[in-house]
Design an enzyme around this catalytic site. Structure first.
Site, PDB file in Angstrom:
ATOM      1  N   ARG A   1      55.356 -18.267 -82.346  1.00 49.99           N
ATOM      2  CA  ARG A   1      54.931 -18.935 -80.946  1.00 49.99           C
ATOM      3  C   ARG A   1      55.216 -20.522 -81.679  1.00 49.99           C
ATOM      4  O   ARG A   1      54.543 -20.809 -82.718  1.00 49.99           O
ATOM      5  CB  ARG A   1      53.673 -18.543 -80.769  1.00 49.99           C
TER       6      ARG A   1
ATOM      7  N   ASN B   1      57.276  -7.189 -81.181  1.00 52.51           N
ATOM      8  CA  ASN B   1      56.133  -6.401 -80.818  1.00 52.51           C
ATOM      9  C   ASN B   1      55.393  -7.453 -79.895  1.00 52.51           C
ATOM     10  O   ASN B   1      54.091  -7.374 -79.863  1.00 52.51           O
ATOM     11  CB  ASN B   1      55.072  -6.307 -82.236  1.00 52.51           C
ATOM     12  N   PHE B   2      56.139  -7.917 -78.935  1.00 49.53           N
ATOM     13  CA  PHE B   2      55.341  -8.530 -77.937  1.00 49.53           C
ATOM     14  C   PHE B   2      54.586  -7.566 -76.803  1.00 49.53           C
ATOM     15  O   PHE B   2      55.040  -6.340 -76.912  1.00 49.53           O
ATOM     16  CB  PHE B   2      56.521  -9.200 -76.911  1.00 49.53           C
TER      17      PHE B   2
ATOM     18  N   LYS C   1      48.564  -4.211 -73.696  1.00 50.88           N
ATOM     19  CA  LYS C   1      48.632  -4.581 -75.179  1.00 50.88           C
ATOM     20  C   LYS C   1      47.923  -3.499 -76.018  1.00 50.88           C
ATOM     21  O   LYS C   1      46.594  -3.421 -75.879  1.00 50.88           O
ATOM     22  CB  LYS C   1      48.481  -5.848 -75.063  1.00 50.88           C
TER      23      LYS C   1
ATOM     24  N   TYR D   1      46.091  -3.474 -80.018  1.00 53.89           N
ATOM     25  CA  TYR D   1      45.885  -4.081 -81.318  1.00 53.89           C
ATOM     26  C   TYR D   1      45.274  -3.047 -82.390  1.00 53.89           C
ATOM     27  O   TYR D   1      45.226  -1.793 -81.726  1.00 53.89           O
ATOM     28  CB  TYR D   1      44.723  -5.188 -81.111  1.00 53.89           C
ATOM     29  N   GLU D   2      45.251  -3.556 -83.585  1.00 54.18           N
ATOM     30  CA  GLU D   2      44.642  -2.522 -84.605  1.00 54.18           C
ATOM     31  C   GLU D   2      43.729  -1.549 -84.039  1.00 54.18           C
ATOM     32  O   GLU D   2      43.708  -0.201 -84.355  1.00 54.18           O
ATOM     33  CB  GLU D   2      44.309  -3.402 -85.766  1.00 54.18           C
TER      34      GLU D   2
ATOM     35  N   ASP E   1      49.015  -2.238 -88.557  1.00 52.82           N
ATOM     36  CA  ASP E   1      49.722  -3.713 -88.458  1.00 52.82           C
ATOM     37  C   ASP E   1      50.639  -3.600 -89.810  1.00 52.82           C
ATOM     38  O   ASP E   1      51.779  -3.916 -89.713  1.00 52.82           O
ATOM     39  CB  ASP E   1      48.615  -4.695 -88.534  1.00 52.82           C
TER      40      ASP E   1
END
Length: 159
Positions: free
Chosen positions: A6, A64-65, A105, A107-108, A137
């Site tokens: 980004r 991985n968006f 979305k 996450y870990e 991850d």
């Protein structure tokens, strides 16, 4: 290997668990050693053109968006295939397209709980506990890196 980050802040892990001021965090360095980074805003015409040039030359693209982000940026599977028909494309998501959670979305912590890994850590008389190791991850990054080593011209499997 080139990693697009980004434009405004880059990869968030650059700052996470930083032990030396003004230096990339060890965690970031571990996950990204030997990668070149490019900060680009793929939502602008200029950034989109840069991404299209990179896709045309790439052997492998792993993203991985969040779900649907590539489509919203104008990089649908159809468009990517028009740019580079031989491209190997990997899309890392927490749940498959048939899951009722496919639009989330992930996450870990969520991945460890949904996948069952959290049930293997913690205490016998307590609730499941998320491992401090970033299992999803790190392992996902390893698989993506391995995929990038094999260009589209490589033969996989038995003859």
């Amino acid at each position: 290997m080139l990693k697009a980050e980004r434009l405004d802040e880059g990869d968030i892990t650059r700052q996470q668990l930083r032990d030396i001021p003004d230096a990339d965090a060890l965690y970031f360095t571990q996950l990204n050693s030997n990668k070149k980074s490019l900060a680009v805003n793929a939502k602008t015409p200029e950034g989109k053109e840069i991404m299209e040039q990179l896709i045309r030359k790439a052997d492998v693209l792993v993203e991985n968006f969040g779900p649907g982000a590539m489509d919203r940026m104008g990089f649908s599977w159809k468009h990517i295939q028009e740019l580079n028909p031989k491209l190997i494309y990997g899309s890392v998501k927490g749940f498959n397209d048939q899951s009722p959670y496919s639009d989330l979305k992930v996450y870990e912590n969520m991945a460890q709980c949904a996948g069952g890994a959290a049930s293997t850590t913690g205490f016998w008389d307590g609730p499941p506990t998320v491992s401090a190791a970033a299992l999803g991850d790190s392992n996902t990054r390893c698989f993506g890196d391995e995929a990038a080593k094999y260009p589209a011209s490589a033969s996989c499997g038995s003859a």
